[in-house]
Design a protein around this motif. Sequence first.
Motif, mmCIF file in Angstrom:
data_model
loop_
_atom_site.group_PDB
_atom_site.id
_atom_site.type_symbol
_atom_site.label_atom_id
_atom_site.label_comp_id
_atom_site.label_asym_id
_atom_site.label_seq_id
_atom_site.Cartn_x
_atom_site.Cartn_y
_atom_site.Cartn_z
ATOM 1 N N PRO A 1 0.959 -1.141 0.015
ATOM 2 C CA PRO A 1 0.081 0.212 0.157
ATOM 3 C C PRO A 1 0.890 1.159 0.208
ATOM 4 O O PRO A 1 1.984 1.455 0.742
ATOM 5 N N THR A 2 0.434 2.197 -0.721
ATOM 6 C CA THR A 2 1.182 3.430 -0.827
ATOM 7 C C THR A 2 0.273 4.631 -0.104
ATOM 8 O O THR A 2 -0.939 4.717 -0.677
ATOM 9 N N PRO A 3 1.105 5.466 0.970
ATOM 10 C CA PRO A 3 0.150 6.440 1.472
ATOM 11 C C PRO A 3 -0.141 7.306 0.315
ATOM 12 O O PRO A 3 0.781 8.028 -0.456
ATOM 13 N N VAL A 4 -1.426 7.831 0.418
ATOM 14 C CA VAL A 4 -2.168 9.144 -0.383
ATOM 15 C C VAL A 4 -2.519 10.168 0.034
ATOM 16 O O VAL A 4 -2.671 11.216 -0.471
ATOM 17 N N ALA A 5 -2.710 10.203 1.594
ATOM 18 C CA ALA A 5 -3.545 11.374 2.052
ATOM 19 C C ALA A 5 -3.393 10.910 3.676
ATOM 20 O O ALA A 5 -3.217 9.806 4.072
ATOM 21 N N MET A 6 -3.480 12.141 4.173
ATOM 22 C CA MET A 6 -3.704 12.116 5.814
ATOM 23 C C MET A 6 -5.123 12.867 6.049
ATOM 24 O O MET A 6 -5.484 13.746 5.323
ATOM 25 N N LEU A 7 -5.781 12.317 6.925
ATOM 26 C CA LEU A 7 -7.169 12.733 7.285
ATOM 27 C C LEU A 7 -7.182 13.358 8.735
ATOM 28 O O LEU A 7 -6.650 12.655 9.581
ATOM 29 N N GLU A 8 -7.783 14.760 8.842
ATOM 30 C CA GLU A 8 -7.636 15.281 9.861
ATOM 31 C C GLU A 8 -8.984 15.343 10.704
ATOM 32 O O GLU A 8 -9.930 14.900 10.045
ATOM 33 N N GLU A 9 -9.017 16.052 11.888
ATOM 34 C CA GLU A 9 -10.216 15.949 12.447
ATOM 35 C C GLU A 9 -11.497 16.620 11.662
ATOM 36 O O GLU A 9 -11.284 17.599 10.999
ATOM 37 N N GLY A 10 -12.550 16.209 11.861
ATOM 38 C CA GLY A 10 -13.973 16.607 11.096
ATOM 39 C C GLY A 10 -14.191 16.116 9.617
ATOM 40 O O GLY A 10 -15.055 16.413 9.239
ATOM 41 N N GLN A 11 -13.176 15.200 9.344
ATOM 42 C CA GLN A 11 -13.480 14.594 8.021
ATOM 43 C C GLN A 11 -13.779 13.311 8.045
ATOM 44 O O GLN A 11 -13.795 12.456 8.692
ATOM 45 N N TRP A 12 -14.976 13.121 6.864
ATOM 46 C CA TRP A 12 -15.505 11.885 6.602
ATOM 47 C C TRP A 12 -14.626 10.864 6.002
ATOM 48 O O TRP A 12 -13.778 11.350 5.226
ATOM 49 N N PHE A 13 -14.981 9.654 5.999
ATOM 50 C CA PHE A 13 -14.424 8.640 4.994
ATOM 51 C C PHE A 13 -15.092 7.429 5.206
ATOM 52 O O PHE A 13 -15.529 6.941 6.143
#
Length: 357
Positions: free
Chosen positions: A204-216
């Motif tokens: 797996p290749t990291p593509v993004a970081m998610l911060e507080e308040g974000q949906w996924f």
Amino acid sequence: MARESIDKSLLQTFVPVNALSGDQLDWLLDQQEVCRYVSGDVLFSLGDEDNTTIYLLSGKVELTDENGNTEQVSAGDSASWHPLDHAQPRRSTARAVGEVSVVRFDSFRLDTILSWDQSAGYVILDINANSAYQNDREWMIRLLRSKLFHRVPPTNILEIFRRLRAYRHKEGDVIIRQGEAADCCYILKEGVCEVAVSMGDNEPTPVAMLEEGQWFGEEALLSGKPRNATVTMATDGVLMRLDRKDFDALLREPIINTLPVDKVQDAITKGASWLDVRTSDEFDQGHLDGASNMPLNVLRLKSRLLDPSRTYVTYCDTGRRSATAAFLLKNAGLDVIVLDGGLNANAATLNESMTQG
């Protein structure tokens, strides 16, 4: 005919776009379609049903109705602050007088954004006023700015917060795995998550970081396809989980008493009252005879002025804002009917009942 984009400040001169908050204006800006015409070009014709809201940016347009009467609108005039012949089907033919530019929006989408923006305003007031949300205000308000919420009927906003469940996770915990079936989505309340994607048999290749308040995780729920990425906790944190059954339920419109124009007119004859929930600027431009104006964004404050013994018929341009208003008023104990399709879909029938200015 060429296409281009315009600056956000221009949008803020138009009614009812000028009622939108900055965040929603940014989103609407992505939906714009700017078009240029040369002298004699037809922008739209009498009888067209294009479900489009059109504002004049530059130049002059001549509107000709079915009786041959003409009216000219020039950019910068007060008339150009409002949509050109805002009725469906169109009551006139619009031709460019010289070079002309206009901006177009899908009418239902615009009304949806207006409804969402004004409904979210209520929720933000509730969040800020409720001490129980003291430690949650930041992520909740950030969540309300998510574009995903535009898929959710405005009347269901508060219900989302009621159905979310909190789960604490440790750094390194895998929350969702690429290729698995989707059974829920998440909101990041505390901490940071890493998103990684595998291509074939590669790591797996990291593509993004998610911060507080974000949906996924919502994309797989919407598409019905397997997860397209792996999400792992990059730090300790707290996730708010929304299960599929709740997610699906929240995407559905609540049941509201919506009636066609002939049934609505019968109700008016029997004593029901028109309630225009558009902005005051829209109301001043033209409204149904005898209607009261109670814009959606002040409805909660002013609804106590309504008579609970009467029936009210809410209307707006497309029916989107009036449906939201009906839901709020119904919860306040009032008897409310919604004009199906709003003014745009019923212009021909209601034209004689319109009061201009």
